[in-house]
Design an enzyme around this catalytic site. Structure first.
Site, PDB file in Angstrom:
ATOM      1  N   SER A  13       0.883  -1.217  -0.178  1.00  0.00           N
ATOM      2  CA  SER A  13      -0.118   0.054   0.070  1.00  0.00           C
ATOM      3  C   SER A  13       0.755   1.285  -0.098  1.00  0.00           C
ATOM      4  CB  SER A  13      -0.998  -0.143   1.253  1.00  0.00           C
ATOM      5  OG  SER A  13      -0.476   0.327   2.446  1.00  0.00           O
ATOM      6  N   ILE A  96      16.152  -8.068   6.644  1.00  0.00           N
ATOM      7  CA  ILE A  96      17.081  -7.384   7.163  1.00  0.00           C
ATOM      8  C   ILE A  96      18.406  -7.156   6.166  1.00  0.00           C
ATOM      9  CG2 ILE A  96      18.940  -7.034   9.176  1.00  0.00           C
ATOM     10  CD1 ILE A  96      17.143  -8.325  10.956  1.00  0.00           C
ATOM     11  N   HIS A 113       9.068   3.207   8.715  1.00  0.00           N
ATOM     12  CA  HIS A 113       8.824   2.161   9.978  1.00  0.00           C
ATOM     13  C   HIS A 113       7.591   2.609  10.717  1.00  0.00           C
ATOM     14  CE1 HIS A 113      10.156  -0.437  13.183  1.00  0.00           C
ATOM     15  NE2 HIS A 113       9.847   0.553  13.854  1.00  0.00           N
ATOM     16  N   THR A 145      20.827   2.800   7.571  1.00  0.00           N
ATOM     17  CA  THR A 145      22.122   2.709   7.896  1.00  0.00           C
ATOM     18  C   THR A 145      22.379   1.480   8.535  1.00  0.00           C
ATOM     19  OG1 THR A 145      21.632   3.373  10.039  1.00  0.00           O
ATOM     20  CG2 THR A 145      22.343   5.263   8.500  1.00  0.00           C
ATOM     21  N   GLU A 147      22.594  -0.190  10.881  1.00  0.00           N
ATOM     22  CA  GLU A 147      21.788  -0.529  12.253  1.00  0.00           C
ATOM     23  C   GLU A 147      20.378  -0.556  11.961  1.00  0.00           C
ATOM     24  OE1 GLU A 147      21.938   0.263  17.049  1.00  0.00           O
ATOM     25  OE2 GLU A 147      23.415   1.459  15.613  1.00  0.00           O
ATOM     26  N   THR A 176      -2.556   5.103   7.120  1.00  0.00           N
ATOM     27  CA  THR A 176      -2.958   6.229   6.458  1.00  0.00           C
ATOM     28  C   THR A 176      -1.950   7.410   6.543  1.00  0.00           C
ATOM     29  OG1 THR A 176      -5.247   5.729   7.278  1.00  0.00           O
ATOM     30  CG2 THR A 176      -5.006   7.804   6.372  1.00  0.00           C
ATOM     31  N   GLN A 177      -1.297   7.658   7.586  1.00  0.00           N
ATOM     32  CA  GLN A 177      -0.321   8.744   7.763  1.00  0.00           C
ATOM     33  C   GLN A 177       0.775   8.254   7.033  1.00  0.00           C
ATOM     34  OE1 GLN A 177      -0.793  11.594   9.050  1.00  0.00           O
ATOM     35  NE2 GLN A 177      -2.781  10.907   9.073  1.00  0.00           N
TER      36      GLN A 177
END
Ligand code: GAR
Length: 206
Positions: A13, A96, A113, A145, A147, A176-177
């Site tokens: 999405s 990852i 994220h 980066t 990490e 949505t944000q």
């Protein structure tokens, strides 16, 4: 042309929101920016069909076909590099990445994220926010980066955590944000823009 390559693992999405915004705002005509490809590590990712519907070329680099993380990342990097990307965008890409991959695309690798980093890196962000009693939650666009979920923050959006929230209802509001801030952060990053503070704006118009 500045090429964007979007990496996905699932529903896509965020990828679709970026593609929709790019189309609505005519990024190609106004800024010479186009989404060159969508690449998934899962052949069954729902986002692949969404990309194809929009006429965006897709590819699959199935992580299960590679014996090590390094071998997968090398194949992925080759597939991505083939599109000469100005920017590589992780949009629900749930692998990852190795330091080698991150280094290769350093400065042109973004992630979204579903938490207000640096709080709650990793998985289950919404349940962890609810369990901790957080009154606000949200999402973060950041540079990638070596990490995990660390790296300069480019954009964030905040939503209230409601007393009746479950991880699912909170995730839906945060998503949505995500669809608002990710396209904005990508465009700003590619155009080399940074947010202007009110004092600077006033000084500029004085
Ligand atoms: C989004 O909420 C994104 O922030 C999250 O996965 C979802 C993907 O949704 N990413 C991560 O958790 C990365 N650590 P989408 O496939 O519909 O864009």
């Amino acid at each position: 042309m500045k090429n964007i390559v979007i990496l996905i693992s699932g529903g896509g999405s965020n990828m679709a929101a970026i593609a929709r915004t790019a189309e609505q705002q005519d990024w190609a005509g106004r800024h010479g920016i186009r989404i060159a490809a969508v690449v998934s590590n899962r052949p069954d990712a729902g986002g692949l069909a969404l990309a194809r519907e929009r006429g965006i070329p897709t590819a699959v680099v199935d992580h299960r076909a590679y014996p090590t993380r390094e071998a997968f990342d090398a194949a992925l990097a080759e597939g991505v590099e083939a599109h000469d990307p100005a920017l590589v965008v992780l949009a629900g890409f749930m692998r990852i990445l190795t330091p080698g991959f991150v280094e290769r695309f350093a400065g042109r690798l973004l992630n979204i994220h579903p938490s207000l980093l640096p709080a709650f890196p990793g998985l289950d962000t919404h349940q962890r926010a609810i369990d901790a009693g957080c009154k606000v939650a949200g999402c973060t666009v950041h540079e990638v980066t070596a990490e995990l979920d660390v790296g300069p923050i480019l954009e964030q959006a905040v939503v209230a955590v409601l007393p009746c929230d479950t991880a699912e209802t909170l995730a839906a509001r945060v998503l949505t944000q995500e669809h608002e801030i990710y396209p904005r952060a990508i465009l700003a990053h590619l155009l080399g823009r940074r947010p202007v503070c009110d004092q600077e704006r006033q000084a500029g118009s004085a």
